[in-house]
Design a protein around this motif. Structure first.
Motif, PDB file in Angstrom:
ATOM      1  N   ARG A 196      21.796  36.997  12.236  1.00 42.57           N
ATOM      2  CA  ARG A 196      21.590  36.557  10.857  1.00 42.57           C
ATOM      3  C   ARG A 196      20.418  35.590  10.769  1.00 42.57           C
ATOM      4  N   ARG A 197      19.678  35.437  11.876  1.00 40.06           N
ATOM      5  CA  ARG A 197      18.508  34.540  11.899  1.00 40.06           C
ATOM      6  C   ARG A 197      17.363  35.241  12.610  1.00 40.06           C
ATOM      7  N   LYS A 198      17.164  36.536  12.236  1.00 37.90           N
ATOM      8  CA  LYS A 198      16.251  37.382  13.015  1.00 37.90           C
ATOM      9  C   LYS A 198      14.818  36.843  13.045  1.00 37.90           C
ATOM     10  N   ALA A 199      14.323  36.353  11.905  1.00 34.34           N
ATOM     11  CA  ALA A 199      12.916  35.909  11.838  1.00 34.34           C
ATOM     12  C   ALA A 199      12.660  34.803  12.868  1.00 34.34           C
ATOM     13  N   LEU A 200      13.544  33.795  12.872  1.00 31.30           N
ATOM     14  CA  LEU A 200      13.344  32.666  13.795  1.00 31.30           C
ATOM     15  C   LEU A 200      13.475  33.115  15.250  1.00 31.30           C
ATOM     16  N   ILE A 201      14.462  33.985  15.495  1.00 30.73           N
ATOM     17  CA  ILE A 201      14.684  34.435  16.875  1.00 30.73           C
ATOM     18  C   ILE A 201      13.482  35.236  17.371  1.00 30.73           C
ATOM     19  N   VAL A 202      12.903  36.069  16.483  1.00 31.23           N
ATOM     20  CA  VAL A 202      11.740  36.884  16.884  1.00 31.23           C
ATOM     21  C   VAL A 202      10.550  35.970  17.194  1.00 31.23           C
ATOM     22  N   VAL A 203      10.291  35.000  16.295  1.00 29.31           N
ATOM     23  CA  VAL A 203       9.152  34.079  16.515  1.00 29.31           C
ATOM     24  C   VAL A 203       9.358  33.295  17.822  1.00 29.31           C
ATOM     25  N   ALA A 204      10.584  32.772  18.014  1.00 31.20           N
ATOM     26  CA  ALA A 204      10.870  31.998  19.232  1.00 31.20           C
ATOM     27  C   ALA A 204      10.729  32.877  20.475  1.00 31.20           C
ATOM     28  N   GLY A 205      11.210  34.119  20.369  1.00 29.53           N
ATOM     29  CA  GLY A 205      11.123  35.061  21.495  1.00 29.53           C
ATOM     30  C   GLY A 205       9.671  35.365  21.849  1.00 29.53           C
ATOM     31  N   VAL A 206       8.851  35.605  20.811  1.00 35.91           N
ATOM     32  CA  VAL A 206       7.426  35.920  21.047  1.00 35.91           C
ATOM     33  C   VAL A 206       6.738  34.723  21.718  1.00 35.91           C
ATOM     34  N   LEU A 207       7.021  33.514  21.209  1.00 41.69           N
ATOM     35  CA  LEU A 207       6.410  32.309  21.794  1.00 41.69           C
ATOM     36  C   LEU A 207       6.835  32.128  23.252  1.00 41.69           C
ATOM     37  N   LEU A 208       8.115  32.383  23.501  1.00 41.37           N
ATOM     38  CA  LEU A 208       8.644  32.244  24.862  1.00 41.37           C
ATOM     39  C   LEU A 208       7.958  33.240  25.806  1.00 41.37           C
ATOM     40  N   ILE A 209       7.819  34.468  25.334  1.00 42.51           N
ATOM     41  CA  ILE A 209       7.149  35.492  26.161  1.00 42.51           C
ATOM     42  C   ILE A 209       5.694  35.086  26.405  1.00 42.51           C
ATOM     43  N   ALA A 210       5.038  34.561  25.350  1.00 41.40           N
ATOM     44  CA  ALA A 210       3.629  34.138  25.493  1.00 41.40           C
ATOM     45  C   ALA A 210       3.509  33.023  26.540  1.00 41.40           C
ATOM     46  N   ILE A 211       4.447  32.077  26.507  1.00 36.40           N
ATOM     47  CA  ILE A 211       4.402  30.952  27.462  1.00 36.40           C
ATOM     48  C   ILE A 211       4.620  31.466  28.887  1.00 36.40           C
ATOM     49  N   VAL A 212       5.611  32.353  29.053  1.00 40.74           N
ATOM     50  CA  VAL A 212       5.887  32.894  30.394  1.00 40.74           C
ATOM     51  C   VAL A 212       4.690  33.712  30.885  1.00 40.74           C
ATOM     52  N   ALA A 213       4.119  34.550  29.981  1.00 42.94           N
ATOM     53  CA  ALA A 213       2.962  35.369  30.363  1.00 42.94           C
ATOM     54  C   ALA A 213       1.785  34.482  30.737  1.00 42.94           C
ATOM     55  N   SER A 214       1.608  33.389  29.983  1.00 49.53           N
ATOM     56  CA  SER A 214       0.518  32.455  30.274  1.00 49.53           C
ATOM     57  C   SER A 214       0.713  31.809  31.651  1.00 49.53           C
ATOM     58  N   GLY A 215       1.962  31.482  31.955  1.00 50.92           N
ATOM     59  CA  GLY A 215       2.277  30.887  33.260  1.00 50.92           C
ATOM     60  C   GLY A 215       2.017  31.852  34.396  1.00 50.92           C
ATOM     61  N   VAL A 216       2.418  33.123  34.196  1.00 51.05           N
ATOM     62  CA  VAL A 216       2.216  34.139  35.241  1.00 51.05           C
ATOM     63  C   VAL A 216       0.712  34.375  35.446  1.00 51.05           C
ATOM     64  N   THR A 217      -0.024  34.452  34.327  1.00 48.60           N
ATOM     65  CA  THR A 217      -1.488  34.637  34.409  1.00 48.60           C
ATOM     66  C   THR A 217      -2.105  33.495  35.208  1.00 48.60           C
ATOM     67  N   ALA A 218      -1.687  32.270  34.885  1.00 49.89           N
ATOM     68  CA  ALA A 218      -2.240  31.094  35.570  1.00 49.89           C
ATOM     69  C   ALA A 218      -1.915  31.124  37.061  1.00 49.89           C
ATOM     70  N   ALA A 219      -0.705  31.587  37.385  1.00 52.39           N
ATOM     71  CA  ALA A 219      -0.303  31.625  38.799  1.00 52.39           C
ATOM     72  C   ALA A 219      -1.175  32.619  39.580  1.00 52.39           C
ATOM     73  N   LEU A 220      -1.585  33.694  38.904  1.00 49.89           N
ATOM     74  CA  LEU A 220      -2.380  34.724  39.582  1.00 49.89           C
ATOM     75  C   LEU A 220      -3.866  34.397  39.594  1.00 49.89           C
ATOM     76  N   GLN A 221      -4.298  33.530  38.658  1.00 47.69           N
ATOM     77  CA  GLN A 221      -5.708  33.170  38.528  1.00 47.69           C
ATOM     78  C   GLN A 221      -6.180  32.317  39.702  1.00 47.69           C
ATOM     79  N   PRO A 222      -7.466  32.425  40.073  1.00 48.37           N
ATOM     80  CA  PRO A 222      -7.981  31.455  41.059  1.00 48.37           C
ATOM     81  C   PRO A 222      -8.123  30.084  40.397  1.00 48.37           C
ATOM     82  N   VAL A 223      -8.195  29.032  41.222  1.00 49.82           N
ATOM     83  CA  VAL A 223      -8.339  27.673  40.682  1.00 49.82           C
ATOM     84  C   VAL A 223      -9.716  27.530  40.040  1.00 49.82           C
ATOM     85  N   GLU A 224      -9.721  26.983  38.831  1.00 50.64           N
ATOM     86  CA  GLU A 224     -10.985  26.756  38.120  1.00 50.64           C
ATOM     87  C   GLU A 224     -11.129  25.267  37.833  1.00 50.64           C
TER      88      GLU A 224
END
Lengths: 177, 356
Positions: free
Chosen positions: B324-352
């Protein structure tokens, strides 16, 4: 009660009357310097900022430690009256060993100001690996973290007791139910 | 005479409980709480608190050997590892408990977010919780800096650069703020006095508000936010027992991790160099910093904090069910995925190098 309040106010006014000039006098007393950054690599630059100086005063800036003093350069205070100061950049020699130093600003008249500075190895010697230590023979090697069998047994035993007690508490039924 | 005989014939543990209860009023902890309050997702906050107890005890021991000065800090950590009695083990328990606590505090926040536990009348406690999250991450950050190895010094330099961007608000991180005490020493003070003080005040407020409103109702399709204080078929003393149990399991995990993977310590920090990556809880900021520079270290966390602060204001329906709170859950889910993806990208990236 009323007269007490008046007396307290008079006392506070007198305190302000006497304290303010004293503070002002202190503000124009000794020169003061600050160093940025406070931790710097050998070979990098620092910015020394001087305040509470007189315009035209020339300061010789040196790097001091127990083993001696290294001249860094000179800075001249500019500005109005005793509000003058300077901000100058100096390079730290690359051969300065890591440690704690004093940056000193000194005039010919003997006016002096100091600030702490920590110097690290040069940037090209930075490493992302584990800590390196010197053993008693003077040889450098990576910091070893061996666990003795006794330590391992004690830790595993403690962990087992914690887990056992933890599960007992988590699974215990409600007392008295 | 009969009463004395009856008291003496009671089992030892009952007599001890009676003695303690008479003096400490422990009976007052036996108030009703809903049964779901004793399930793992609803115990995450309490587990975090139990972890903090371990952190405080181990931290007190570590402080006896640590020297918070730029020149000596790293060497004092090496001394702690190599020469202080049980120093390496205690430091490793401190390190691993901090990792576990960071995980549990984030999971606790996500549980509150996804079960709508921030809704009326619990909005203020949501903000107190955000404060606790900020304090926890600040403790992790200052703890990272204190070891003053390459990672610690780089963290400090990034922090100083970000602080310069927020002008007066960041002046505490400049040398001019206190010419007599180095920033590292002040960060140590923050780690052991200022932040624990804030933590103590906020956790007291957090617990008080939970007591006032009770735990958030169990999520069902029609459940609505309301106070549950004094309701439920379980009791708070059972909740405390389970919380202590999970706390001991956290201790066991920290002990085993400490045995196998001792807390890391790198080479002494070299100012101006960038050869390491931050810890996992800050790693997700790495790609943003690469794209927008040091200002990303201020803007991104502030934006995320503001979004979290807006949650109770934007989501005002009384329903708790995520359906019953789909909009908020979707936005929070997308942000969470973005943060995790950003973390994984950073882990794979060389040090800059990012520092200017």
């Amino acid at each position: 009660m009323g007269s007490n309040t008046v007396r307290a106010l008079v006392f506070l006014l007198l305190l302000v009357e006497f304290a303010l000039p004293a503070t002002a006098a202190l503000a124009h007393g000794e020169p003061v310097i600050a160093v940025q950054p406070e931790v710097v690599a050998a070979g990098a630059e620092i910015t020394v900022t001087g305040t509470e100086m007189e315009a035209g005063e020339v300061f010789v800036i040196t790097l001091e430690s127990l083993s001696g003093s290294t001249p860094l350069g000179e800075a001249t205070a500019s500005g109005e009256g005793e509000e003058a100061g300077f901000a100058a950049t100096f390079a730290i020699p690359t051969d300065v060993p890591p440690g704690t130093y004093l940056v000193r600003a000194l005039t010919e008249e003997g006016e002096t100001a100091v600030a702490d500075l920590s110097i690290t190895l040069p940037v090209d010697q930075a490493g992302a690996g584990a800590a390196i230590v010197r053993d008693p023979s003077g040889e450098l090697h990576q910091l070893e973290r061996p666990r003795t069998t006794g330590q391992a047994i004690v830790v595993v035993l403690l962990a087992a007791i914690s887990v056992g007690l933890g599960f007992w508490l988590v699974r215990s039924r409600e007392v008295g139910s | 005479m009969d009463t004395v005989t009856a008291t003496r014939s009671e089992p030892g543990n009952r007599r001890l409980a009676g003695w303690l209860n008479e003096r400490l009023g422990l009976q007052s902890f036996r108030y009703s709480v809903p049964e779901h309050a004793n399930s793992l997702p609803y115990l995450l906050g309490g587990i975090t608190l139990a972890g903090f107890v371990i952190l405080i005890l181990t931290g007190i021991y570590l402080a006896q050997f640590y020297h918070p000065h730029p020149t000596d800090a790293h060497q004092s950590v090496v001394y702690l590892i190599t020469a202080a009695p049980l120093g390496d083990l205690v430091r490793s328990i401190h390190f691993w408990t901090a990792q576990i606590v960071t995980v549990t505090v984030l999971l606790h926040m996500l549980r509150v977010l996804f079960t709508g536990a921030y809704k009326r009348p619990r909005e203020v406690n949501w903000y107190v919780g955000l404060g606790l999250l900020a304090v926890t991450l600040s403790l992790v950050f200052t703890g990272t800096v204190l070891k003053f190895d390459q990672e610690g010094l780089e963290a400090l330099q990034h922090n100083k650069e970000a602080a310069e961007l927020i002008a007066a608000l960041g002046s505490w991180f400049s040398a001019e703020f206190s010419r007599s005490v180095p920033l590292l020493t002040r960060l140590f003070n923050a780690h052991v006095t200022i932040l624990p003080l804030f933590f103590g005040l906020l956790i007291a407020a957090h617990i008080y508000l939970i007591k006032q409103h009770g735990i958030s109702p169990k999520v069902t399709p029609d459940a609505v936010a309301r106070s549950t204080a004094g309701e439920g078929r379980s009791r708070f003393d059972v909740h405390l027992r389970r919380l202590a149990g999970y706390g001991l399991i956290v201790l066991a995990l920290a002990l085993l991790f400490s045995l196998v993977f001792p807390a890391p310590i790198g080479q002494p920090g070299v100012a101006g160099a960038e050869v390491t990556k931050p810890g996992w809880m800050f790693l997700w900021l790495f790609p943003a910093e690469e794209a927008w520079g040091a200002r990303a270290l201020v803007i991104v966390p502030v934006l995320l904090g503001l979004l979290l602060a807006l949650v109770p204001i934007l989501d005002r329906s009384p329903y708790l069910s995520p359906r019953r709170r789909k909009a908020l859950i979707v936005v929070a889910g997308v942000l969470l995925i973005a943060i995790v993806a950003s973390g994984v990208t950073a882990a794979l990236q060389p040090v800059e190098a990012h520092l200017e």
